[in-house]
Design an enzyme around this catalytic site. Structure first.
Site, PDB file in Angstrom:
ATOM      1  N   GLU A  44       0.823  -1.208   0.000  1.00 12.20           N
ATOM      2  CA  GLU A  44       0.000   0.000   0.000  1.00 12.20           C
ATOM      3  C   GLU A  44       0.861   1.264   0.000  1.00 12.20           C
ATOM      4  O   GLU A  44       0.529   2.248  -0.647  1.00 12.20           O
ATOM      5  CB  GLU A  44      -0.945   0.013   1.211  1.00 12.20           C
ATOM      6  CG  GLU A  44      -2.111  -0.962   1.090  1.00 12.20           C
ATOM      7  CD  GLU A  44      -2.998  -0.656  -0.120  1.00 12.20           C
ATOM      8  OE1 GLU A  44      -3.217   0.535  -0.431  1.00 12.20           O
ATOM      9  OE2 GLU A  44      -3.455  -1.611  -0.768  1.00 12.20           O
ATOM     10  N   CYS A 206     -16.398   4.090 -20.263  1.00 15.01           N
ATOM     11  CA  CYS A 206     -17.754   4.042 -19.695  1.00 15.01           C
ATOM     12  C   CYS A 206     -18.562   2.891 -20.292  1.00 15.01           C
ATOM     13  O   CYS A 206     -19.461   2.357 -19.639  1.00 15.01           O
ATOM     14  CB  CYS A 206     -18.470   5.362 -19.925  1.00 15.01           C
ATOM     15  SG  CYS A 206     -17.567   6.769 -19.248  1.00 15.01           S
ATOM     16  N   CYS A 209     -18.164   0.010 -18.073  1.00 14.31           N
ATOM     17  CA  CYS A 209     -18.164   0.305 -16.637  1.00 14.31           C
ATOM     18  C   CYS A 209     -19.450  -0.199 -15.979  1.00 14.31           C
ATOM     19  O   CYS A 209     -20.549   0.090 -16.467  1.00 14.31           O
ATOM     20  CB  CYS A 209     -18.030   1.807 -16.429  1.00 14.31           C
ATOM     21  SG  CYS A 209     -18.142   2.265 -14.687  1.00 14.31           S
TER      22      CYS A 209
END
Ligand code: SF4
Length: 347
Positions: A44, A206, A209
């Site tokens: 992380e 998109c 998506c």
């Protein structure tokens, strides 16, 4: 506009995201498939400002040299910094080493488990703490890294800049609201993946998506405005007065110092402040834009009485000279000076 998202329950949002994870999410990264908080924390931190593909070899090298948090804590700082070389943002490496020592000294070698404790480690903010808690301990903690901010800002048409406190608060509230209490690790991974691979900064995909049917930015065609960009700082500006002396058809010009703006060119005598404006007539102000600042110029046509000229402390010197206004000599003039002289000559 936000209300149209109301029809979409948080649980539906989460389910769509988790479904995406099951079908397309990244499941075989070297720090996945483990519950080892040390490895998850290391990944992380590395991922904070760096893309996955770049992080992988560094992560593997670190784990090879420092398989445990103890090994990292005991390492020579030179070696830690050396192994980090090329990954950038070196404060991350310094904090990493400090945090490893803190885990050994203050947490008895046990990696902290609550987000509150995790946030005490140098370099671990709220989102990183949330990710470690979710991935290592299956806690239902929300994350909000750069990728997730972008996805949420677009879904909810949040147009402000995430560096603004209010905007960040709104994004966190959306993140918390949608984070499911179960399968949080899958959801968080999927949100990161969506941001990295689908809802990309430019040209988001998109059409593939899972959130497209309710995404407000997509519906309203304002994707490039969500989230908002950092506001540009106001351009610095300076102001000055140009003193215009005209006598017998001649104008007084002053040669500027060789360095600085318009170095070595001829300009009007300048003053930053004028105390007695009655001695002159204000001409149209000029705004001149340099690359890094704006110069506001107020030209003043000075009354040509000698005692008034003296009161403005203009001394004739080697640096200035009188030039025929109608037949300007072949001298270097800044563009706005040249323009103003032409106007004066035509009057
Ligand atoms: S629909 Fe487009 S803009 Fe909206 S979240 Fe998906 S990829 Fe991003």
């Amino acid at each position: 506009m936000k209300n149209s998202m109301k029809g979409w329950q948080a649980s539906t949002f989460a389910q769509k995201v988790i479904d995406y994870y099951e079908q397309h999410g990244r499941k075989h990264l070297p720090w996945q498939g483990t519950r080892d908080a040390y490895k998850i924390w290391l990944s992380e931190i590395m991922l904070q400002q760096t893309q996955v593909a770049t992080v992988i070899p560094y992560f593997e090298k670190f784990i090879q040299y420092f398989p445990t948090v103890e090994a990292l804590a005991e390492a020579d700082n030179e070696l830690v910094m050396h192994l980090w070389s090329g990954l950038g943002y070196y404060s991350r490496a310094r904090n990493l080493h400090k945090a490893a020592k803190m885990v050994i000294q203050q947490f008895d070698g046990q990696f902290p488990q609550t987000t509150q404790q995790l946030e005490q480690l140098p370099g671990v903010g709220r989102s990183t703490a949330g990710a470690i808690a979710a991935f290592a301990y299956q806690q239902p903690t929300a994350i909000l890294d750069g990728n997730v901010k972008r996805v949420l800002a677009r879904c909810y048409a949040i147009q402000g800049w995430p560096g603004n406190g209010q905007v960040l608060k709104e994004l966190w509230s959306r993140a918390e609201q949608n984070t499911p209490s179960k399968s949080t690790d899958k959801y968080n991974q999927a949100m990161m993946d969506l941001g990295a691979m689908v809802c990309t900064r430019t040209k988001p995909k998109c059409d593939i998506c899972p959130l497209a049917t309710k995404c407000l930015a997509h519906q309203h065609n304002i994707i490039d405005q969500c989230p908002g960009k950092k506001p540009k700082k106001a351009r610095p500006s300076q102001s000055t007065y140009w003193l215009i002396y005209i006598r017998d058809g001649k104008v007084l010009l002053e040669k500027r110092p060789p360095s600085g703006i318009w170095g070595g060119l001829w300009s009007f005598p300048e003053k930053e402040q004028i105390t007695d404006l009655e001695v002159s007539h204000e001409l149209e102000p000029i705004l001149h834009k340099f690359s890094h600042y704006d110069l506001h110029i107020q030209p003043l046509l000075v009354d040509n009485s000698p005692h008034i000229n003296n009161s403005l402390q203009i001394n004739e010197s080697n640096n200035n000279d009188w030039f025929e206004l109608q037949r300007l000599a072949d001298i270097g003039l800044p563009a706005p000076v040249s323009k103003l002289l032409q106007q004066l000559a035509s009057q």
